[in-house]
Design a protein around this motif. Structure first.
Motif, short mmCIF file in Angstrom:
data_model
loop_
_atom_site.label_atom_id
_atom_site.label_comp_id
_atom_site.label_asym_id
_atom_site.label_seq_id
_atom_site.Cartn_x
_atom_site.Cartn_y
_atom_site.Cartn_z
N LYS A 1 0.83 -1.21 0.00
CA LYS A 1 0.00 0.00 0.00
C LYS A 1 0.86 1.26 0.00
O LYS A 1 0.57 2.24 -0.69
N THR A 2 1.93 1.23 0.77
CA THR A 2 2.81 2.40 0.83
C THR A 2 3.48 2.66 -0.51
O THR A 2 3.57 3.81 -0.97
N LEU A 3 3.93 1.59 -1.16
CA LEU A 3 4.56 1.76 -2.47
C LEU A 3 3.59 2.31 -3.49
O LEU A 3 3.93 3.17 -4.31
N GLY A 4 2.34 1.80 -3.43
CA GLY A 4 1.36 2.30 -4.38
C GLY A 4 1.04 3.76 -4.16
O GLY A 4 0.93 4.54 -5.10
N ALA A 5 0.89 4.15 -2.89
CA ALA A 5 0.55 5.53 -2.57
C ALA A 5 1.69 6.49 -2.88
O ALA A 5 1.47 7.65 -3.25
N ASN A 6 2.90 6.00 -2.71
CA ASN A 6 4.06 6.89 -2.86
C ASN A 6 4.75 6.76 -4.21
O ASN A 6 5.82 7.33 -4.40
N ARG A 7 4.17 5.96 -5.12
CA ARG A 7 4.84 5.76 -6.41
C ARG A 7 5.10 7.08 -7.11
O ARG A 7 6.18 7.30 -7.66
N TYR A 8 4.13 7.98 -7.08
CA TYR A 8 4.30 9.27 -7.74
C TYR A 8 5.44 10.05 -7.12
O TYR A 8 6.27 10.64 -7.81
N PHE A 9 5.51 10.02 -5.77
CA PHE A 9 6.54 10.79 -5.07
C PHE A 9 7.92 10.16 -5.21
O PHE A 9 8.92 10.80 -4.95
N ILE A 10 7.96 8.90 -5.61
CA ILE A 10 9.25 8.24 -5.84
C ILE A 10 9.73 8.48 -7.26
O ILE A 10 10.90 8.81 -7.51
N LEU A 11 8.82 8.31 -8.24
CA LEU A 11 9.21 8.39 -9.64
C LEU A 11 9.63 9.80 -10.05
O LEU A 11 10.58 9.97 -10.80
N VAL A 12 8.90 10.80 -9.56
CA VAL A 12 9.22 12.18 -9.97
C VAL A 12 10.61 12.60 -9.49
O VAL A 12 11.44 13.08 -10.28
N PRO A 13 10.95 12.44 -8.19
CA PRO A 13 12.32 12.79 -7.78
C PRO A 13 13.38 11.95 -8.47
O PRO A 13 14.46 12.44 -8.78
N LEU A 14 13.06 10.66 -8.72
CA LEU A 14 14.02 9.79 -9.39
C LEU A 14 14.31 10.30 -10.80
O LEU A 14 15.46 10.35 -11.24
N ALA A 15 13.25 10.69 -11.51
CA ALA A 15 13.44 11.23 -12.86
C ALA A 15 14.26 12.52 -12.81
O ALA A 15 15.13 12.75 -13.66
N ALA A 16 14.01 13.35 -11.80
CA ALA A 16 14.76 14.60 -11.67
C ALA A 16 16.23 14.32 -11.41
O ALA A 16 17.12 14.98 -11.98
N VAL A 17 16.52 13.31 -10.57
CA VAL A 17 17.91 12.97 -10.28
C VAL A 17 18.61 12.46 -11.53
O VAL A 17 19.76 12.81 -11.82
N ILE A 18 17.91 11.62 -12.32
CA ILE A 18 18.50 11.09 -13.55
C ILE A 18 18.81 12.22 -14.53
O ILE A 18 19.88 12.26 -15.15
#
Length: 310
Positions: free
Chosen positions: A104-121
Motif C-alpha cells: 500500500k505504501t509503495l502504491g501511494a508513494n509511487r508518484y513521489f518516488i518516480l518524480v524525484p528519481l526522474a529529476a535525479v537522472i
C-alpha cells in the motif's frame, strides 16, 4: 502462488541473511551476492540448525536468480524454521500484514518516488554532459630553472594529487612533458626526477592557454656526486672531504639494481665514499635516483649503476 507470496519469500530470504550474519558478521546482507564459501557456510548452517541440505544448484535457482516460482513447501518449512518460525504458514501469517503495508505504501508513494528519481537522472545526465564539454587537455613541460633548458630524455614522474583520492602517477614523455585531461579549475602535483629537487606544483588552469611550463631546481649535491663518480678527478683527498661535508653521518644509502637483479644493497657513509674515491673499487657510471636532505646535508641516497656498454 501470487506476487504477494513472492514478496513474502523475499522477506524470508532477508531474515535468513540476518540469521546468517549472527554467525558470520561479515556476510553480505543480500543473498543474491553470495557465492563460493558463502554458499558452503549456508549449507553447513542449515545442516546444523534444521538438519536440511540444499545443493549449490538449488541455491542458484531460488536465491540468486529472479525465479517466479516458490520452492517446494517442505523446503519453505525448513527455511522458515531456520529463520525462527514454526513453518512457512507461521512465517507467512506473521509477516503478511507487513507485506500488505509495504504494498500500500509503495502504491501511494509511487508518484513521489518516480518524480524525484526522474529529476535525479536528468540532473545526472546534465552533469555528465557538462563535465564532458568542460574537460580540457593541458600539456605541462619541464625546464631547468638555472639554464632554462627543457628536461628531455629524463625519468620524470608526476603524481597528480586529487581531493579524497589516491594520487595518479604519470611518466613524462621523452620530450620532458606530460598531458593531463581535467575539468578542474586548478591542479596540484608532485614532480620527481633524478638530479632535480622534488617539488609540489600548484597551478590555476587557463582554458585559453593550455600549455604550461614548470621550472625545476637542480639538485646540486646529486649532480656533484655524479660528477665525482664519473669525472677524472686527481685530488682524491679533496673529493673525500667534500663528500664528507655533503653527506650526513647517519645517511641511508641504497644501490637499487636493474630488472635482471632483484633487491638492494645498503652502504654506510664511508663505504659509499670509498666506492666513489678509491680507484681500485671505483663506482663508475652511476645514476642518482633519489636524494633526501636533513639540516642541509644528504640523509638518503638511492642510486643505480649503469649497465656496461658492450
Amino acid at each position: 502462488m501470487n506476487d504477494k507470496d513472492l514478496q513474502i519469500f523475499g522477506m524470508l530470504k532477508q531474515q535468513i541473511a540476518e540469521r546468517m550474519q549472527q554467525s558470520y558478521p561479515g556476510k553480505n546482507s543480500a543473498m543474491a551476492e553470495w557465492k563460493g564459501q558463502d554458499i558452503v557456510d549456508f549449507q553447513e548452517e542449515l545442516l546444523l540448525a534444521v538438519n536440511a541440505h540444499i545443493s549449490e544448484k538449488w541455491f542458484y535457482i531460488h536465491f540468486k536468480s529472479e525465479n517466479e516460482t516458490l520452492p517446494r513447501i517442505d523446503m519453505l518449512n525448513l527455511l522458515s524454521r531456520y529463520a525462527g518460525y514454526a513453518n512457512w504458514d507461521d512465517f507467512r501469517f506473521k509477516n503478511a500484514a507487513h507485506s500488505n503495508a509495504v504494498i500500500k505504501t509503495l502504491g501511494a508513494n509511487r508518484y513521489f518516488i518516480l518524480v524525484p528519481l526522474a529529476a535525479v537522472i536528468i540532473l545526472g545526465l546534465l552533469f555528465v554532459i557538462f563535465r564532458f564539454f568542460s574537460t580540457r587537455e593541458y600539456k605541462f613541460s619541464f625546464y631547468n630553472a638555472d639554464t632554462a633548458e627543457p628536461l628531455s630524455n629524463s625519468i620524470i614522474e608526476v603524481n597528480v594529487l586529487r581531493n579524497a583520492e589516491s594520487p595518479v602517477s604519470y611518466l613524462c614523455r621523452s620530450d620532458g612533458s606530460f598531458v593531463l585531461k581535467t575539468g578542474q579549475a586548478s591542479v596540484r602535483f608532485v614532480v620527481q626526477t633524478p638530479y632535480f629537487l622534488t617539488d609540489t606544483i600548484v597551478r590555476v588552469l587557463d582554458k585559453f592557454n593550455r600549455k604550461e611550463t614548470v621550472k625545476l631546481r637542480p639538485d646540486n649535491y646529486a649532480l656533484m656526486i655524479q660528477y665525482f663518480a664519473t669525472g677524472n678527478i686527481k685530488d682524491w683527498q679533496k673529493r673525500r672531504q667534500q663528500l664528507d661535508k655533503m653527506i650526513s653521518d647517519s645517511a641511508m644509502i641504497y644501490q637499487v639494481f636493474n630488472k635482471q637483479t632483484t633487491g638492494v644493497e645498503l652502504f654506510n657513509k664511508w663505504e659509499f665514499i670509498n666506492k666513489l674515491t678509491l680507484p681500485s673499487t671505483g663506482l663508475k657510471n652511476i645514476d642518482i635516483v633519489d636524494t633526501k636532505y636533513e639540516n642541509d646535508r644528504i640523509s638518503l641516497i638511492r642510486f643505480r649503476q649503469k649497465e656496461a656498454v658492450r
